[in-house]
Design an enzyme around this catalytic site. Structure first.
Site, short mmCIF file in Angstrom:
data_model
loop_
_atom_site.label_atom_id
_atom_site.label_comp_id
_atom_site.label_asym_id
_atom_site.label_seq_id
_atom_site.Cartn_x
_atom_site.Cartn_y
_atom_site.Cartn_z
N HIS A 1 -62.06 17.54 -20.38
CA HIS A 1 -61.35 18.71 -19.86
C HIS A 1 -59.85 18.50 -20.01
CE1 HIS A 1 -64.97 19.67 -17.04
NE2 HIS A 1 -65.14 20.16 -18.25
N ASP B 1 -69.15 19.64 -13.06
CA ASP B 1 -69.25 19.96 -14.48
C ASP B 1 -70.14 18.93 -15.19
OD1 ASP B 1 -67.16 22.10 -14.42
OD2 ASP B 1 -65.95 20.41 -13.78
N SER C 1 -63.81 14.27 -17.31
CA SER C 1 -62.72 15.10 -16.78
C SER C 1 -61.67 14.16 -16.18
CB SER C 1 -63.27 16.10 -15.76
OG SER C 1 -62.27 17.03 -15.38
#
Length: 347
Positions: free
Chosen positions: A49, A141, A22
């Site tokens: 992401h 995540d 991310s």
């Protein structure tokens, strides 16, 4: 970079390396793929992401970064040994029967593509022949997906916390998989190649944990997702920040973890962060409404005074003062907490 002929077939039972990143992840990914050998004996699938409107430049960035060709993942395309497959914007990417599946299924932790659906599908499809890697990023995540991948016999790897631009994702992954291999981004490519040369152990014999795992993979793929298919999901007192439906607590780490009826998934940290945003938005709406009310009743007070209705005008002014007082209370809630003098001097 064209795909070499020798990469255009995938041996049955081959390995897969699934990677999630991310914030701060692009540089970590570049360093990782730069360290891969040209004869890497596995397909690589990457989720970063990215916004839905992203131009999807990551495949070309990674294609230039190392010896392996990188390309955007395509629906129903076979996994290619020695190729880096990259999730396109606004699509989950999953693995099933040696092929890639793209899905516009429900978001996870507010993301699509999301890391956990890929990791879960790799756990189901490849078990001990899967290697999961969690790189730089905020929140948690990828932690849940890495935990189930390790539970199914796969190998867990995380970026060194001191090396990650944003260490929260690898830190949360380590909390759930404390024995994960830890390496810097520069070391990860060679470390993964070494792991691929090691003997592969058996998949855990128990299928009890595979059934809910398959159900969650199905939620990410199907066009009619539902928590009804997830055994052990129970209603919680919380609502989904995206669709406002009831959230169900689902089994598996981290606890508590949630899905709504239509499939939106939330880890505890991501749910709390989204709730914080929701509270702030609600407070701004309340502040705007109170200030509009104060403005309106002051105007009504002026009109009443101009028409000689002094008692009515004073009643309106009292209402305006009350609304202004409420607005100030709300505005105080929106002010960031100021550090104390001691905190300032210690920094």
């Amino acid at each position: 970079m064209p795909v070499p002929q020798e990469t255009r077939s995938t041996r049955p039972g081959g390995h897969v390396v699934v990677v999630g990143a991310s914030a701060g992840g692009v540089e970590a990914l570049r360093k990782m793929v730069a360290g891969f050998p040209a004869d890497l004996d596995a397909a690589v699938v990457v989720v970063l992401h990215i916004p839905r409107s992203s131009p999807g430049a990551l495949p070309s960035i990674l294609d230039r970064a190392g010896p392996l060709p990188a390309q955007a993942a395509r629906h129903h395309a076979p996994l290619r040994r020695g190729v880096v497959h990259v999730a396109p914007p606004d699509h989950h990417v999953l693995i099933e029967d040696g092929r890639l599946l793209l899905s516009t299924g429900p978001t996870e932790n507010g993301h699509r593509p999301a890391i956990d659906p890929l990791f879960r599908s790799a756990a189901v499809s490849h078990g001990p022949r899967a290697i999961g890697v969690v790189l730089s990023g905020t929140r948690d995540d990828g932690a849940a997906g890495l935990a189930v991948l390790a539970e199914q016999g796969g190998t867990a790897v995380v970026q060194d916390l001191d090396d990650a631009m944003y260490p929260a994702m690898p830190a949360n992954a380590l909390q759930l998989v404390p024995d994960a291999l830890v390496r810097t981004a520069d070391e990860l490519g060679a470390a993964v190649a070494e792991l691929l040369r090691r003997p592969v152990g058996p998949r855990p014999s128990s299928h009890a944990s595979v059934t809910p795992l398959r159900a969650e993979v199905s939620v990410a793929v199907t066009d009619r997702p539902s928590t009804e298919d997830i055994s052990g999901a129970v209603p919680s007192p919380y609502s989904c920040p995206q669709c406002h439906g009831v959230l169900f607590e689902v089994p598996g780490p981290p606890r508590p973890r949630f899905r709504c009826r239509v499939g939106h998934a939330w880890s505890p940290e991501s749910l709390e962060a989204d709730q914080t945003t929701g509270v702030e938005n609600a407070l701004w709406i309340a502040l705007r409404a109170l200030e509009e009310k104060a403005s309106l009743v002051r105007r009504l007070a002026d009109e009443a005074h101009a028409n000689g209705h002094r008692r009515t005008a004073e009643q309106y002014r009292a209402r305006a003062r009350h609304a202004e007082g409420q607005a100030e209370q709300v505005r105080a809630l929106l002010q960031p907490e100021q550090p104390s003098t001691g905190e300032l001097s210690s920094g």
